[in-house]
Every structure is written in C-alpha cells, then in structure tokens.
Design a protein around this motif. Structure first.
Motif, PDB file in Angstrom:
ATOM      1  N   TYR A 134      22.729   9.932  44.908  1.00 14.21           N
ATOM      2  CA  TYR A 134      22.339  11.074  44.638  1.00 14.21           C
ATOM      3  C   TYR A 134      20.949  10.982  43.862  1.00 14.21           C
ATOM      4  O   TYR A 134      19.886  11.672  43.700  1.00 14.21           O
ATOM      5  N   PHE A 135      21.201  10.276  42.633  1.00  8.04           N
ATOM      6  CA  PHE A 135      20.368  10.221  41.553  1.00  8.04           C
ATOM      7  C   PHE A 135      18.954   9.270  42.125  1.00  8.04           C
ATOM      8  O   PHE A 135      17.798   9.571  41.789  1.00  8.04           O
ATOM      9  N   ASN A 136      19.140   8.342  42.850  1.00  6.39           N
ATOM     10  CA  ASN A 136      18.045   7.514  43.360  1.00  6.39           C
ATOM     11  C   ASN A 136      17.289   8.369  44.276  1.00  6.39           C
ATOM     12  O   ASN A 136      16.095   8.389  44.320  1.00  6.39           O
ATOM     13  N   ASN A 137      17.901   9.343  45.086  1.00  2.00           N
ATOM     14  CA  ASN A 137      17.131  10.233  45.890  1.00  2.00           C
ATOM     15  C   ASN A 137      16.239  11.014  45.067  1.00  2.00           C
ATOM     16  O   ASN A 137      14.908  11.565  45.634  1.00  2.00           O
ATOM     17  N   LEU A 138      16.581  11.288  43.766  1.00  2.00           N
ATOM     18  CA  LEU A 138      15.688  12.345  42.824  1.00  2.00           C
ATOM     19  C   LEU A 138      14.744  11.327  42.137  1.00  2.00           C
ATOM     20  O   LEU A 138      14.112  11.986  41.426  1.00  2.00           O
ATOM     21  N   LYS A 139      15.085   9.856  42.436  1.00  2.00           N
ATOM     22  CA  LYS A 139      14.110   9.148  41.537  1.00  2.00           C
ATOM     23  C   LYS A 139      14.327   9.400  39.863  1.00  2.00           C
ATOM     24  O   LYS A 139      13.307   9.460  39.256  1.00  2.00           O
ATOM     25  N   GLN A 140      15.511   9.504  39.566  1.00  4.79           N
ATOM     26  CA  GLN A 140      16.040   9.774  38.246  1.00  4.79           C
ATOM     27  C   GLN A 140      16.980   8.897  37.658  1.00  4.79           C
ATOM     28  O   GLN A 140      18.117   8.655  38.566  1.00  4.79           O
ATOM     29  N   SER A 141      16.769   8.108  36.901  1.00  4.83           N
ATOM     30  CA  SER A 141      17.931   7.102  35.982  1.00  4.83           C
ATOM     31  C   SER A 141      18.946   8.469  35.396  1.00  4.83           C
ATOM     32  O   SER A 141      18.467   9.407  35.404  1.00  4.83           O
ATOM     33  N   PHE A 142      20.132   7.897  35.240  1.00  4.12           N
ATOM     34  CA  PHE A 142      21.076   8.596  34.548  1.00  4.12           C
ATOM     35  C   PHE A 142      21.957   7.959  33.770  1.00  4.12           C
ATOM     36  O   PHE A 142      22.174   6.530  34.014  1.00  4.12           O
ATOM     37  N   GLU A 143      22.611   8.649  32.756  1.00  3.51           N
ATOM     38  CA  GLU A 143      23.792   8.187  31.994  1.00  3.51           C
ATOM     39  C   GLU A 143      25.040   8.604  32.402  1.00  3.51           C
ATOM     40  O   GLU A 143      25.281   9.936  32.546  1.00  3.51           O
TER      41      GLU A 143
END
Length: 257
Positions: free
Chosen positions: A64-73
């Motif tokens: 999900y976050f990869n598709n947004l090109k967003q890293s996450f904690e």
C-alpha cells in the motif's frame, strides 16, 4: 487511574481515532494508517492481527505505502499481537529503532510537577524565528539536520497555534534547551516532545522547568493526562517527576519502496 483504564484511553484516543497534522487517517479492517499529505512519512499506529494473519497484513501495508511512494513507521507496542510482531517486521526489512517508554502522568496527581519553580530562562516561543532557533539547538545537540522537523513545527505553529506550544530556555540570547507540546482536542491527552539541552547547560533544572511549564499550560487548558515517548535517558527523570511507564514501544521503519 489504573493502568487498564489508561491503556484503554490511550488506544482509543492516541492510536485509533487520532489524526496528525498534515495527514489523513484510514481505518482499514486490520490497521489504522496515517497517510502523509506531503513529503513526510506515514504511520501505522494501531493494528489488529494474530499469528495466522500478521504476515499477509504486513505485506499488504508495504504494498500500500509503496504504491504511494511513501515510507512509513510502524509503531509496535509491547502488548500488540502477535507478540513477535517486531521480529516479523525485522525479517521483512524494517529498521528497528531504540525502544521507547510510554510515560503517562495524571495531572490530578501532579502537584509536584505543577508547583515546580520555573527557571527564569524559560520562554514561550510564538514566532517562526524562535522555531528555527530551537532547530539549531537540535542540530547542535544531535549532530544531524532537523530541517524536516523545523518545517513541520513551523507549519503546526501556523496552522494550529491554539494547540501547539513551544518553549525554549535562552541564555545570552541563545537557545540552550527546548521542548514542545501538542494539545489533542477531544481527548484528555497532551503530548510532550523534545527536551534537548546543550551539554554545558545540563543539570541546571532546565529540563524539569520545561516539563513544569508544559504541565501548567496543559492543566490550564483542561487536559488531564500528559504523555511522553521517553528515551532511556529521559525515563528516570520523568519517573522522578511523577510519570509512570504504561508500556514500551518500538518505532519500526519500512524498507525503501
């Protein structure tokens, strides 16, 4: 207030229902996501899984976050299920950071902190230059850039000055210690952040004064509970001032997308 009740309040208000500035909250079936609306990272603050479902849900969130090109904690608490969640994230490439103590104070029992004698060096910071003075302190103390943090604090000061409080200790016009606080509307919680002090100015009571002024301001605004994600260095100081360790958490940083 007992630990079980505090955890119930914490999970409800600070893990499930909260929306952070600059983010949108998404309550999926198994996780609560904080998705950044800018170039900051996202967060998973709450999850509901078991041993049989955890691996698939972890993969879903990475995708999900990869598709947004967003890293996450992914913030893992020691009571989260399954109990080996942190190790499952590690095996999937997450960077596991130093464990933190979730410290809580009920201000109804906080007379010691509320009545602490404040150092005269402490001032409320209400302008952009003051925020960047705090960020210079953070850079000097930790030896790394805090540019992104500065941009976030400036934005919070601009967007929500009624609920964002920053403070600094000034000596000869220079910030030598600083901290900040968020009041979380609709909850009993105020969260405390920062607390860095230049080495030459430690053990002078500045950290304690920064705790005291934030406790007073939170109480004056009607907030009952103070919370801190404390490092191992800060935990004993907070305990001395009446905070209690409710749980321990570990920030787990996602693999690169």
């Amino acid at each position: 207030m007992n630990k079980e009740k505090l955890l119930e309040l914490f999970n409800k208000h600070m893990r499930i229902e909260i929306t952070y500035p600059g983010s949108r909250v998404e309550q999926a079936e198994s996780v609560v996501r904080q998705v950044s609306l800018s170039n900051e990272r996202g967060f998973i603050l709450f999850s509901k899984m078991n041993e049989s479902t955890a691996d698939a849900i972890i993969e879903e969130q990475i995708t999900y976050f990869n598709n947004l090109k967003q890293s996450f904690e992914w913030k893992v608490f020691d009571y989260d299920q399954p109990l080996d969640l942190r190790e499952r994230l590690r095996s999937r490439g997450f960077d596991i950071e130093e464990q933190e103590a979730l410290m809580i104070m009920d201000l109804a029992e906080g007379d010691q902190l509320l009545n602490i004698l404040l150092k005269p060096e402490i001032r409320r910071v209400t302008d952009v230059q003051g925020i960047w003075d705090i960020i210079k302190l953070e850079d000097d103390v930790w030896g790394v850039s805090h540019q992104a943090l500065g941009e976030r604090l400036v934005q919070d000061l601009h967007d929500d000055p009624a609920n964002f409080f920053a403070y600094a200790a000034y000596v000869d016009g220079k910030v030598v210690s600083a901290a900040w606080m968020y009041l979380h509307e609709g909850t009993p919680f105020a969260s405390l952040w920062g607390g860095s002090t230049l080495a030459d100015f430690r053990k002078r009571g500045l950290y304690s004064s920064l705790l005291g002024i934030r406790a007073r301001d939170a109480a004056e605004k009607g907030y009952q509970l103070l919370m801190v994600d404390a490092s191992s260095m800060s935990e004993p100081i907070l305990e001395k001032h009446g905070f209690h360790c409710l749980a321990r958490s570990t920030p787990c940083m996602s693999p690169r997308y």
